[in-house]
Design an enzyme around this catalytic site. Sequence first.
Site, PDB file in Angstrom:
ATOM      1  CD  GLU A  50       1.400   9.275 -14.132  1.00  0.00           C
ATOM      2  OE1 GLU A  50       1.888   9.433 -15.254  1.00  0.00           O
ATOM      3  OE2 GLU A  50       2.004   8.709 -13.198  1.00  0.00           O
TER       4      GLU A  50
ATOM      5  CG  HIS B 155       2.585  10.702  -9.272  1.00  0.00           C
ATOM      6  ND1 HIS B 155       3.822  11.096  -9.717  1.00  0.00           N
ATOM      7  CD2 HIS B 155       2.278   9.574  -9.973  1.00  0.00           C
ATOM      8  CE1 HIS B 155       4.253  10.255 -10.636  1.00  0.00           C
ATOM      9  NE2 HIS B 155       3.342   9.317 -10.809  1.00  0.00           N
TER      10      HIS B 155
ATOM     11  CG  ASN C  90      -1.976  11.385  12.554  1.00  0.00           C
ATOM     12  OD1 ASN C  90      -1.962  10.238  12.972  1.00  0.00           O
ATOM     13  ND2 ASN C  90      -1.117  11.815  11.649  1.00  0.00           N
TER      14      ASN C  90
ATOM     15  CG  HIS D 152      -0.249   0.150   2.529  1.00  0.00           C
ATOM     16  ND1 HIS D 152       0.073  -0.933   3.304  1.00  0.00           N
ATOM     17  CD2 HIS D 152       0.190   1.236   3.209  1.00  0.00           C
ATOM     18  CE1 HIS D 152       0.684  -0.530   4.399  1.00  0.00           C
ATOM     19  NE2 HIS D 152       0.770   0.784   4.367  1.00  0.00           N
TER      20      HIS D 152
ATOM     21  CD  GLU E  55      -1.705   3.124   6.392  1.00  0.00           C
ATOM     22  OE1 GLU E  55      -1.382   3.884   7.315  1.00  0.00           O
ATOM     23  OE2 GLU E  55      -1.030   2.109   6.076  1.00  0.00           O
TER      24      GLU E  55
ATOM     25  NE  ARG F 162       1.889  11.383   8.836  1.00  0.00           N
ATOM     26  CZ  ARG F 162       3.032  10.910   8.331  1.00  0.00           C
ATOM     27  NH1 ARG F 162       3.412  11.274   7.123  1.00  0.00           N
ATOM     28  NH2 ARG F 162       3.788  10.102   9.035  1.00  0.00           N
TER      29      ARG F 162
END
Length: 137
Positions: free
Chosen positions: A115, A72, A58, A5, A54, A9
């Site tokens: 992209e 990217h 936070n 993965h 993922e 964030r």
Amino acid sequence: MKYLHTMVRVTDPDATVRFFELLGLKETRRMSSESGRFTLIYLAAPGDEQAEVELTHNWDPEEYTGGRNFGHLAYRVENIYETCQRLMDAGVTINRPPRDGYMAFVRTPDGISIELLQEGRLEPAEPWVSMPSVGSW
């Protein structure tokens, strides 16, 4: 070695999930850690669930700058023109339109560059051919 993965964030998980759903990804799993004060949301393209994105949220406010520093994410799409139109119709800016019938760039709500690559090649078509790029990609 096997790709698992890519983690990014995010500040607004709902907006970011909606964005990736517009691309065609589906949420595969989600977990939250009260003690760690974060939520992880995994998304993948149907049929390619082993290659996940993922999203890490936070809970304590943080400012994330320089999304371009990440680089990217790249996704192959069946029809780049239809994909870009669907994104535009939902209010997403196409930073680099698919003028060549092959490649486009968009950004997530947190500024991560995505992209889009056409599976095979489509003939250049309007309005994409004459559409200018917007900002950096």
